[in-house]
Every structure is written in C-alpha cells, then in structure tokens.
Scaffold this motif. Structure first.
Motif, PDB file in Angstrom:
ATOM      1  N   ILE A   1     -19.156  14.573  -1.425  1.00  0.00           N
ATOM      2  CA  ILE A   1     -18.043  15.569  -1.424  1.00  0.00           C
ATOM      3  C   ILE A   1     -17.953  16.498  -2.478  1.00  0.00           C
TER       4      ILE A   1
ATOM      5  N   PHE B   1     -18.814   8.628  -0.523  1.00  0.00           N
ATOM      6  CA  PHE B   1     -18.231   7.465   0.082  1.00  0.00           C
ATOM      7  C   PHE B   1     -19.267   6.973   1.269  1.00  0.00           C
TER       8      PHE B   1
ATOM      9  N   PRO C   1      -0.749   7.586   1.131  1.00  0.00           N
ATOM     10  CA  PRO C   1       0.074   8.442   2.138  1.00  0.00           C
ATOM     11  C   PRO C   1       0.683   7.820   3.242  1.00  0.00           C
TER      12      PRO C   1
ATOM     13  N   TYR D   1      -5.857  15.170  -1.376  1.00  0.00           N
ATOM     14  CA  TYR D   1      -5.264  13.854  -1.370  1.00  0.00           C
ATOM     15  C   TYR D   1      -4.170  13.809  -2.290  1.00  0.00           C
TER      16      TYR D   1
ATOM     17  N   GLY E   1       0.807  -1.283  -0.161  1.00  0.00           N
ATOM     18  CA  GLY E   1      -0.010  -0.123   0.143  1.00  0.00           C
ATOM     19  C   GLY E   1       0.865   1.279   0.054  1.00  0.00           C
ATOM     20  N   ALA E   2       1.055   2.026  -1.276  1.00  0.00           N
ATOM     21  CA  ALA E   2       1.737   3.164  -1.287  1.00  0.00           C
ATOM     22  C   ALA E   2       0.685   4.470  -1.393  1.00  0.00           C
TER      23      ALA E   2
ATOM     24  N   ALA F   1      -8.504  17.503   5.761  1.00  0.00           N
ATOM     25  CA  ALA F   1      -7.794  18.255   6.887  1.00  0.00           C
ATOM     26  C   ALA F   1      -6.720  17.728   7.881  1.00  0.00           C
TER      27      ALA F   1
ATOM     28  N   ALA G   1      -0.479  -1.413   4.560  1.00  0.00           N
ATOM     29  CA  ALA G   1      -0.987  -0.099   4.554  1.00  0.00           C
ATOM     30  C   ALA G   1      -1.921   0.096   3.361  1.00  0.00           C
ATOM     31  N   GLU G   2      -2.902  -0.947   3.324  1.00  0.00           N
ATOM     32  CA  GLU G   2      -3.887  -1.093   1.935  1.00  0.00           C
ATOM     33  C   GLU G   2      -4.888  -0.206   2.183  1.00  0.00           C
ATOM     34  N   GLY G   3      -5.009   0.541   3.189  1.00  0.00           N
ATOM     35  CA  GLY G   3      -6.295   1.392   3.316  1.00  0.00           C
ATOM     36  C   GLY G   3      -7.801   0.412   3.772  1.00  0.00           C
TER      37      GLY G   3
ATOM     38  N   ARG H   1      -2.374  -0.148  -7.457  1.00  0.00           N
ATOM     39  CA  ARG H   1      -2.790   1.124  -8.546  1.00  0.00           C
ATOM     40  C   ARG H   1      -1.485   1.486  -9.362  1.00  0.00           C
TER      41      ARG H   1
HETATM   42  C1  LIG Z   1     -14.975  11.805   2.572  1.00  0.00           C
HETATM   43  C2  LIG Z   1     -13.756  11.580   3.269  1.00  0.00           C
HETATM   44  C3  LIG Z   1     -13.032  12.634   3.930  1.00  0.00           C
HETATM   45  C4  LIG Z   1     -11.852  12.597   4.751  1.00  0.00           C
HETATM   46  N1  LIG Z   1     -11.646  13.597   5.408  1.00  0.00           N
HETATM   47  C5  LIG Z   1     -10.359  13.393   6.185  1.00  0.00           C
HETATM   48  C6  LIG Z   1      -9.879  14.554   6.607  1.00  0.00           C
HETATM   49  O1  LIG Z   1     -10.418  15.674   6.507  1.00  0.00           O
HETATM   50  N2  LIG Z   1      -8.575  14.256   7.433  1.00  0.00           N
HETATM   51  C7  LIG Z   1      -7.937  13.001   7.531  1.00  0.00           C
HETATM   52  O2  LIG Z   1      -7.052  13.130   8.238  1.00  0.00           O
HETATM   53  N3  LIG Z   1      -8.386  12.030   7.058  1.00  0.00           N
HETATM   54  C8  LIG Z   1      -9.541  12.087   6.226  1.00  0.00           C
HETATM   55  N4  LIG Z   1     -10.157  11.079   5.695  1.00  0.00           N
HETATM   56  C9  LIG Z   1      -9.460   9.786   5.681  1.00  0.00           C
HETATM   57  C10 LIG Z   1      -8.290   9.766   5.063  1.00  0.00           C
HETATM   58  O3  LIG Z   1      -8.555   9.705   3.581  1.00  0.00           O
HETATM   59  C11 LIG Z   1      -7.489   8.289   5.175  1.00  0.00           C
HETATM   60  O4  LIG Z   1      -7.468   8.095   6.422  1.00  0.00           O
HETATM   61  C12 LIG Z   1      -6.172   8.193   4.520  1.00  0.00           C
HETATM   62  O5  LIG Z   1      -6.351   8.206   3.025  1.00  0.00           O
HETATM   63  C13 LIG Z   1      -5.494   6.755   4.548  1.00  0.00           C
HETATM   64  O6  LIG Z   1      -4.415   6.460   4.230  1.00  0.00           O
HETATM   65  P1  LIG Z   1      -3.929   5.033   3.872  1.00  0.00           P
HETATM   66  O7  LIG Z   1      -2.500   5.417   3.183  1.00  0.00           O
HETATM   67  O8  LIG Z   1      -4.132   4.206   5.186  1.00  0.00           O
HETATM   68  O9  LIG Z   1      -5.000   4.445   2.781  1.00  0.00           O
HETATM   69  P2  LIG Z   1      -5.281   4.760   1.458  1.00  0.00           P
HETATM   70  O10 LIG Z   1      -5.258   6.264   0.856  1.00  0.00           O
HETATM   71  O11 LIG Z   1      -6.529   4.187   1.119  1.00  0.00           O
HETATM   72  O12 LIG Z   1      -3.980   4.209   0.662  1.00  0.00           O
HETATM   73  C14 LIG Z   1      -4.033   2.701   0.405  1.00  0.00           C
HETATM   74  C15 LIG Z   1      -3.019   2.362  -0.676  1.00  0.00           C
HETATM   75  O13 LIG Z   1      -2.945   0.877  -0.751  1.00  0.00           O
HETATM   76  C16 LIG Z   1      -3.316   0.561  -1.987  1.00  0.00           C
HETATM   77  N5  LIG Z   1      -3.829  -1.266  -1.701  1.00  0.00           N
HETATM   78  C17 LIG Z   1      -5.137  -1.542  -1.628  1.00  0.00           C
HETATM   79  N6  LIG Z   1      -5.113  -2.845  -1.536  1.00  0.00           N
HETATM   80  C18 LIG Z   1      -3.889  -3.297  -2.018  1.00  0.00           C
HETATM   81  C19 LIG Z   1      -3.565  -4.619  -2.260  1.00  0.00           C
HETATM   82  N7  LIG Z   1      -4.230  -5.652  -2.361  1.00  0.00           N
HETATM   83  N8  LIG Z   1      -2.211  -4.672  -2.897  1.00  0.00           N
HETATM   84  C20 LIG Z   1      -1.446  -3.411  -3.207  1.00  0.00           C
HETATM   85  N9  LIG Z   1      -1.782  -2.313  -2.641  1.00  0.00           N
HETATM   86  C21 LIG Z   1      -3.015  -2.064  -2.099  1.00  0.00           C
HETATM   87  C22 LIG Z   1      -4.197   1.385  -2.541  1.00  0.00           C
HETATM   88  O14 LIG Z   1      -4.137   1.067  -4.020  1.00  0.00           O
HETATM   89  C23 LIG Z   1      -3.661   2.564  -2.122  1.00  0.00           C
HETATM   90  O15 LIG Z   1      -2.734   3.390  -2.915  1.00  0.00           O
HETATM   91  C24 LIG Z   1     -11.168  11.190   4.807  1.00  0.00           C
HETATM   92  C25 LIG Z   1     -11.840  10.064   4.279  1.00  0.00           C
HETATM   93  C26 LIG Z   1     -13.062  10.186   3.434  1.00  0.00           C
HETATM   94  C27 LIG Z   1     -13.647   9.038   2.876  1.00  0.00           C
END
Ligand SMILES: Cc1cc2nc3c(=O)[nH]c(=O)nc-3n(C[C@H](O)[C@H](O)[C@H](O)COP(=O)(O)OP(=O)(O)OC[C@H]3O[C@@H](n4cnc5c(N)ncnc54)[C@H](O)[C@@H]3O)c2cc1C
Length: 381
Positions: A182, A259, A18, A108, A15-16, A53, A161-163, A40
């Motif tokens: 949004i 979402f 943020p 983002y 998971g790349a 934010a 860190a796949e989200g 991706r």
């Molecule tokens: C409407 C909305 C508003 C938000 N507003 C805020 C805010 O104001 N402030 C805040 O702090 N947070 C906010 N968030 C939350 C924030 O978007 C997330 O907490 C943040 O993006 C999480 O980052 P992450 O890297 O953990 O996951 P993600 O950003 O989801 O990244 C995960 C990565 O893993 C990859 N991946 C997934 N599965 C696999 C797999 N099987 N193999 C390889 N790669 C994979 C994906 O392609 C992706 O690149 C909001 C969320 C939403 C939905």
C-alpha cells in the motif's frame, strides 16, 4: 494474585480498534457501560498506514455515534472495474443510486481518532497485557497488567475485538499467496472522485481517492511484492503504471507498507460468555473493501441485541444467528472475486470480460454489486 481486589464489570471488550470502539459507543448510546482494553498505547493507531473504503451504510452508523470523520473523508462518486489486458469493463455511478457518494475513503488513523474522541474518560485502558482468562458458568475472570499494576476483572460478557489473530486454532485459514503493497501517490490529472478496481493476473489493483491523492492497494505474489518493496520511487512508479495502464500518470509515491493476505474465518462466534467480532471473527481479502464495513455491522448488531434483550445466552445465540448471512455472504463474494480474477487463464479471461460487459449493460446485476458495496447484506432481497 489472589490478594488483588476483584473489580466487577458488565461487559469487557478486548481490542480498542475501530470495531471495539464502535461497540463501546453503540452500547453507551443505549445506556450500557463497557470497558475497552488494548495492548497498544493510545497513540499507536497514528502509525497505521491503511486507508479504508467505508460504505455509505458505515457512514450512517458512525454518524449515529457522532464519530463520522467528515473532514477526513473523501467521497467516491464512481467505481471503474476492469481487467488488465482483457476486454469488458463496468462503471458504477452514485447518480444511479440517488446517494451523495457510493462510499468514502478515510485513513485508519482518522477513523480511530474520531471514535476515540467520543469515548468517555473511563471507557478504556491502554498498554494492557492480558495475563489470564478463566471462564466459569456465570462469569469470566480476567487478570491483566496495566501501568505496572496487576488487576483482576470479573465480567458477565467478554467480547473479543483484537483484530486478526495469527495463532487462533479456532480460525480456519486460507492463504491467498498474495501480499498487499500500500502507498499513497499523486494522480495526474486529478482523480475526480473515481475509484478503480483493476484485476491483473498478479492480483487486484485498487486505487481509492483520498484527498488529492490515490491510496493504492497493489496486490502481488509475495516474491513480486519483495521486489516492489525494494524498488526506488522511480522504478516503483513505473511498475504501478505498467499494471494500471496509460489512462492516468502517477507521481510522488509516499512510503510503502505491505500486508500478507489470508481468508480467516472463525467458525463459532460465541462460546460460553465470550463473543468474537470484527477482524478477529473474520479477516477478508481487501479487494472489495468489506473488512471494516462488515466489522462495524458486527458491532452494531451485537449492541442492538444486548441493549434489547440484556446479557444472557439467548442474546448471544441470537447474535451468532443474525450474523451468519452477512459474514458468509461477504466472505464468499470477496473470495470468489479474488479467485476468479487472479490468473491469466485464457478462457477465464473471456468469461470475466463477458461478465464485466454483462454487468455494465444489465442494471439489476450492476445494482446488486453496487448495493453490496453500499449496504452489505442488505443487498440481498
Ligand atoms: C491493506 C488493507 C486494506 C484494507 N482496506 C479496507 C477497506 O478499504 N475497507 C474496509 O472496510 N476494510 C479494509 N481493510 C480491513 C480493515 O482494516 C479491518 O477490517 C479493520 O481494521 C478491523 O478492525 P478491528 O477493530 O476488528 O481490528 P484492528 O483494527 O486490527 O484492531 C484490533 C485492536 O485490538 C488490539 N489487540 C490485539 N490483540 C490484543 C490483545 N491480546 N490484548 C489487547 N488488545 C489487543 C490491537 O492493538 C488493536 O488496537 C483493509 C485491510 C488491509 C490489510
């Protein structure tokens, strides 16, 4: 598959996003290499419609890895918190906290671009398909497909860190029955760097200053979200206006996205030589903008512990223990706000109004809420 050469890697991050990129950079800053893999293609975050934010604390961490997107960040000077059709309101002002801003709003995609620009050339593989993960006592073996070729990687530590994962049986899920619609929209007059959090019986409505626009998170029950998504721009602007009230008018809405919202909590952050961080460990309602702010603290804390103590089971146990208060506190804080405010129950409305009033006239209580937004768990004594 067994003919494929086994490649040895100290730390593999799946998971790349943020959070994964922050971890890779924080480890690299301490001299520890790790490999990021993502399903991706590298450019796809450019299509992500979210604005985040970010707390002042998150800015400080991103600055340490040279990934603070200063040019793309809009400062938040004040936050106005109120409820629709009810009394009571609170205003949180940066000047009370001696900070240049309470937080910042960043797209983002701009955050992802700033982080990606700091990665070393061999730090990531994109458009990867994970085929198999086999854990043993000491290592994990991961089989994947990249650019048409099969590869086998052996690692001492696998970081997830796949989200948000929709089908993970280890994650406890609670459905808010709300969807976030949004959109970016132009306010008249300008926003003066004020963020709004307005609680309505349908769910919270957040307006975050972003450039000259507001980034709006319009939370609604699913059927109302369907209706709002289907509206033309004029009807949509009127619907938003009626939820917000008359203090400002809106024009020129951009494209809308939605979402569905859940609370997802993974009970165990560590299992054998695997660790879960960011949204894959916990996905919160966006009401108080805690998600990425929490995820970056996961990444930072894990990097600090691994750099100090090395990759072993006691480091992983220390990591899991160190994150308990912050993640549970953030989830509880967010969940309670959503549940207390998303209804039209008369007595609760009165209590909420009194709460907002008390918050406004009681500086220690207001400071607590402000500090939780600015620093996360450091708000606790
Ligand atoms: C409407 C909305 C508003 C938000 N507003 C805020 C805010 O104001 N402030 C805040 O702090 N947070 C906010 N968030 C939350 C924030 O978007 C997330 O907490 C943040 O993006 C999480 O980052 P992450 O890297 O953990 O996951 P993600 O950003 O989801 O990244 C995960 C990565 O893993 C990859 N991946 C997934 N599965 C696999 C797999 N099987 N193999 C390889 N790669 C994979 C994906 O392609 C992706 O690149 C909001 C969320 C939403 C939905």
């Amino acid at each position: 598959m067994t003919d494929v050469v086994l490649e040895h890697i100290d730390i593999l991050i799946i998971g790349a996003g943020p959070v994964g990129m922050t971890l890779n950079l924080a480890l690299a800053a301490g001299g520890q290499k790790s490999l990021l893999v993502d399903r991706r293609p590298q450019q796809s975050p450019q299509n992500d419609p979210r604005a985040l934010a970010l707390s002042y604390g998150a800015r400080q961490l991103l600055e340490q890895i040279n990934a603070w997107p200063a040019h793309a960040a809009t400062p938040i000077a004040t936050i106005h918190i109120s409820q629709k059709d009810g009394f009571g309101r609170t205003l949180i002002d940066r000047t009370e906290h001696a900070l240049p801003a309470l937080g910042y709003v960043v797209r983002y995609r701009d955050l992802a671009t700033a982080l990606a620009a700091q990665l070393s050339a061999d730090a990531r593989l994109d458009a990867v398909e994970i085929l198999d993960i086999t854990p043993t006592e000491e290592h994990l073996t991961i089989s994947l497909r990249h650019a048409g070729a099969l590869r086998r990687l052996q690692t001492k530590l696998l970081i997830h860190a796949e989200g948000t994962q929709e089908d993970d049986p280890a994650v406890k899920v609670s459905d808010y029955h709300q969807h976030a619609v949004i959109v970016e929209i132009t306010p008249q007059p300008g926003h003066q760097n004020r963020a709004w959090e307005r609680f309505t019986p349908d769910g919270p409505l957040a307006l975050l200053p972003l450039g000259n626009e507001y980034s709006v998170v319009f939370t609604l029950p699913p059927a109302k979200a369907d209706a709002v998504m289907a509206m033309d721009d004029t009807a949509f602007t009127a619907a938003l206006q009626s939820q917000f009230g008359t203090r400002m008018s809106f024009a020129n809405p951009g494209p809308r996205s939605r979402f569905p919202l859940f609370l997802r909590m993974r009970e165990k952050l560590v299992q054998g030589n695997e660790v879960w961080i960011g949204n894959t460990a916990q996905t919160l309602h966006p009401v108080s903008g805690q998600g990425f702010n929490l995820g970056i603290r996961d990444a930072w804390q894990l990097a600090e512990i691994l750099l100090k103590n090395g990759v072993d089971h006691s480091s992983l146990a220390a990591y899991a223990a160190s994150r308990r208060l912050d993640r549970q506190g953030s989830a509880f804080f967010t969940d309670q706000i959503v549940r207390a405010f998303s209804n039209d129950f008369g007595p609760l409305k009165l209590v909420r109004g009194l709460g907002l009033l008390a918050l406004d006239i009681c500086p220690p209580a207001r400071n607590f809420v402000a500090k939780r937004m600015i620093w996360g768990a450091r708000a606790w004594p």
